[in-house]
Design an enzyme around this catalytic site. Structure first.
Site, PDB file in Angstrom:
ATOM      1  N   CYS A 101       0.851  -1.188   0.000  1.00  0.00           N
ATOM      2  CA  CYS A 101       0.000   0.000   0.000  1.00  0.00           C
ATOM      3  C   CYS A 101       0.887   1.237   0.000  1.00  0.00           C
ATOM      4  O   CYS A 101       1.920   1.269   0.671  1.00  0.00           O
ATOM      5  CB  CYS A 101      -0.899   0.013   1.237  1.00  0.00           C
ATOM      6  N   CYS A 135       0.149   4.347   6.382  1.00  0.00           N
ATOM      7  CA  CYS A 135      -0.347   4.652   7.731  1.00  0.00           C
ATOM      8  C   CYS A 135       0.653   4.074   8.735  1.00  0.00           C
ATOM      9  O   CYS A 135       1.143   2.953   8.555  1.00  0.00           O
ATOM     10  CB  CYS A 135      -1.737   4.064   7.944  1.00  0.00           C
TER      11      CYS A 135
HETATM   12  N1  SAH Z   1      -6.680   0.860   2.905  1.00  0.00           N
HETATM   13  C1  SAH Z   1      -8.017   0.720   3.303  1.00  0.00           C
HETATM   14  C2  SAH Z   1      -8.450  -0.710   3.280  1.00  0.00           C
HETATM   15  C3  SAH Z   1      -7.699  -1.588   4.250  1.00  0.00           C
HETATM   16  S1  SAH Z   1      -8.767  -1.877   5.539  1.00  0.00           S
HETATM   17  C4  SAH Z   1      -8.235   1.338   4.660  1.00  0.00           C
HETATM   18  O1  SAH Z   1      -7.249   1.687   5.291  1.00  0.00           O
HETATM   19  O2  SAH Z   1      -9.377   1.525   5.028  1.00  0.00           O
HETATM   20  C5  SAH Z   1      -7.749  -2.458   6.760  1.00  0.00           C
HETATM   21  C6  SAH Z   1      -8.273  -1.948   8.082  1.00  0.00           C
HETATM   22  O3  SAH Z   1      -7.481  -2.515   9.107  1.00  0.00           O
HETATM   23  C7  SAH Z   1      -8.154  -0.428   8.166  1.00  0.00           C
HETATM   24  O4  SAH Z   1      -9.218   0.134   8.877  1.00  0.00           O
HETATM   25  C8  SAH Z   1      -6.867  -0.324   8.921  1.00  0.00           C
HETATM   26  O5  SAH Z   1      -6.738   0.916   9.483  1.00  0.00           O
HETATM   27  C9  SAH Z   1      -6.988  -1.462   9.900  1.00  0.00           C
HETATM   28  N2  SAH Z   1      -5.715  -1.848  10.494  1.00  0.00           N
HETATM   29  C10 SAH Z   1      -4.485  -1.741   9.963  1.00  0.00           C
HETATM   30  N3  SAH Z   1      -3.559  -2.166  10.832  1.00  0.00           N
HETATM   31  C11 SAH Z   1      -4.235  -2.546  11.951  1.00  0.00           C
HETATM   32  C12 SAH Z   1      -3.833  -3.067  13.205  1.00  0.00           C
HETATM   33  N4  SAH Z   1      -2.571  -3.297  13.471  1.00  0.00           N
HETATM   34  N5  SAH Z   1      -4.805  -3.331  14.113  1.00  0.00           N
HETATM   35  C13 SAH Z   1      -6.107  -3.137  13.830  1.00  0.00           C
HETATM   36  N6  SAH Z   1      -6.539  -2.652  12.659  1.00  0.00           N
HETATM   37  C14 SAH Z   1      -5.606  -2.355  11.732  1.00  0.00           C
HETATM   38 FE1  SF4 Z   2      -2.891   1.373   3.376  1.00  0.00          FE
HETATM   39 FE2  SF4 Z   2      -3.334   2.817   5.556  1.00  0.00          FE
HETATM   40 FE3  SF4 Z   2      -5.195   1.122   4.688  1.00  0.00          FE
HETATM   41 FE4  SF4 Z   2      -2.903   0.209   5.763  1.00  0.00          FE
HETATM   42  S1  SF4 Z   2      -4.512   1.362   6.792  1.00  0.00           S
HETATM   43  S2  SF4 Z   2      -3.910  -0.555   3.924  1.00  0.00           S
HETATM   44  S3  SF4 Z   2      -1.429   1.744   5.005  1.00  0.00           S
HETATM   45  S4  SF4 Z   2      -4.442   2.958   3.646  1.00  0.00           S
END
Ligand code: SAH
Ligand code: SF4
Length: 359
Positions: free
Chosen positions: A121, A125
């Site tokens: 990605c 984040c």
């Molecule tokens: N990129 C999109 C789709 C991915 S969704 C998005 O960010 O919405 C994946 C979800 O899991 C997102 O809400 C993300 O913030 C969450 N996520 C990522 N890492 C995580 C973690 N370590 N613990 C809990 N949720 C997490």
């Molecule tokens: Fe990409 Fe952020 Fe979604 Fe993770 S949470 S998949 S880095 S947009």
């Protein structure tokens, strides 16, 4: 790797255009789709009611392929996570979640699949394993659909609920996503209702605008994770480009005319976004958007400093949102024990391959 396009990546419209160009009727297109999606054959030869010339034409222009599953992790709560290898060797992860008991207490037939939209990605984040290695590439329509087909072989059941919450930002791969959505929702495709599909976005505003103009009633989840620019800027670089002053109006535009509310996803991270003040900011945004809130206590990622707040702190955050009469759920990630937050499995595998550690 053959360069022919996959038959399973063709929308009805595209297949019809191809067949009419080659002198065939609409009826033939329907027959082909029936073989592919209802009868699930995996060769053109098996399409026994087609004339041989048509079978040959199809075989010259298309092929079948289901991505190979290279790792399956099951967990006690029956959620299974798996790594699928694409034809270029890219690893993609998906999670299959059978719901045992529905909200009304009856046994549910729901089979949810969490799919990836990209390899890695670009959005980076700070708390997320998927962003750690950057973006390798978009997934093609065929690869998005391929995850569903592979999952069904593991589950030995048809998937009937799809969430785009795996690796990648689906709205930044809009064209491939849109074709996949056509195939998933079509009566002559996987035939999963739009209301059983959820797209999750971190707040990619240009993609949200395209989605607002998209005719189907797909559900929307927004990974908010912070209810002020200050918090979002700290953990989500996307917010620097599209701050809340742009994201919220884009969400309002999406809601307008479709009678649907977005869900605000909010990971609770200790000392970052879990204070009573954070809860009141979140309530304000949820009220403005008539949104539901889904709280997710953070899943620790190896190599990253973020922590999950105590259970008590999570509960009081939830109670504060609930008291403000916002519909709120708090979901402990199913399969916490199998690195269920998407991106973690691939991250570990890539690290094993490269002998590296995350930044
Ligand atoms: N990129 C999109 C789709 C991915 S969704 C998005 O960010 O919405 C994946 C979800 O899991 C997102 O809400 C993300 O913030 C969450 N996520 C990522 N890492 C995580 C973690 N370590 N613990 C809990 N949720 C997490
Ligand atoms: Fe990409 Fe952020 Fe979604 Fe993770 S949470 S998949 S880095 S947009």
């Amino acid at each position: 790797m053959s360069s022919l396009p996959l038959i399973t990546a063709q929308t009805e419209e595209k297949l019809l255009a191809f067949l009419t160009e080659h002198g065939h009727t609409k009826f033939r297109a329907q027959q082909v789709l029936d073989w592919v999606w209802r009868k699930r054959v995996t060769t053109f030869d098996a399409m026994i009611n087609l004339p041989p010339a048509l079978k040959n034409l199809l075989a010259e222009h298309f092929r079948f392929h289901t991505p190979e599953i290279v790792e399956i992790h099951g967990s006690a709560d029956t959620t299974r996570k798996f790594l699928t290898k694409m034809e270029d060797g890219s690893l993609v992860e998906s999670v299959i979640i059978p719901a045992a008991v529905a909200e009304n207490g009856e046994k549910s037939e729901r089979v949810t699949l969490c799919v990836s939209s990209q390899v890695g990605c670009a959005f980076g984040c700070k708390f997320c394993a998927s962003g750690l290695l950057g973006l390798k590439r978009h997934l093609t329509t065929g690869e998005i659909i391929g995850q569903i087909l592979s999952a069904e072989t593991i589950a030995e059941k048809r998937v009937n609920n799809i969430v785009f919450m795996g690796m990648g930002e689906p709205l930044s791969n809009f064209d491939n996503l849109a074709d996949a959505l056509e195939i998933i929702t079509s009566h002559r495709g996987l035939e999963i209702g739009a209301r059983h599909i959820t797209i999750s976005t971190s707040g990619f505003v240009p993609g949200l605008k395209k989605l607002a103009a998209y005719p189907r009633q797909i559900r929307l989840a927004v990974s908010l994770h912070g209810a002020t620019d200050e918090v979002r800027d700290q953990i989500m670089p996307v917010n620097k480009k599209w701050p809340l002053s742009q994201l919220i109006p884009a969400l309002e535009e999406w809601s307008r005319g479709r009678n649907q509310m977005p869900t605000l996803e909010y990971i609770l991270i200790r000392d970052i976004n879990d204070s009573p003040k954070d809860a009141s900011h979140l309530v304000r945004i949820a009220k403005r958007l008539h949104a539901k809130v889904n709280l997710i206590p953070y899943n620790t990622v190896e190599g990253l400093p973020w922590k999950r707040p105590s259970e008590e702190r999570c509960r009081s955050f939830r109670d504060a949102v609930h008291k403000a009469r916002i519909p709120v759920t708090m979901r402990y990630e199913k399969g916490h024990d199998i690195n269920a937050a998407c991106g973690q499995l691939r991250l570990r595998k890539e690290q094993e391959k490269n002998g590296s550690t995350p930044r």
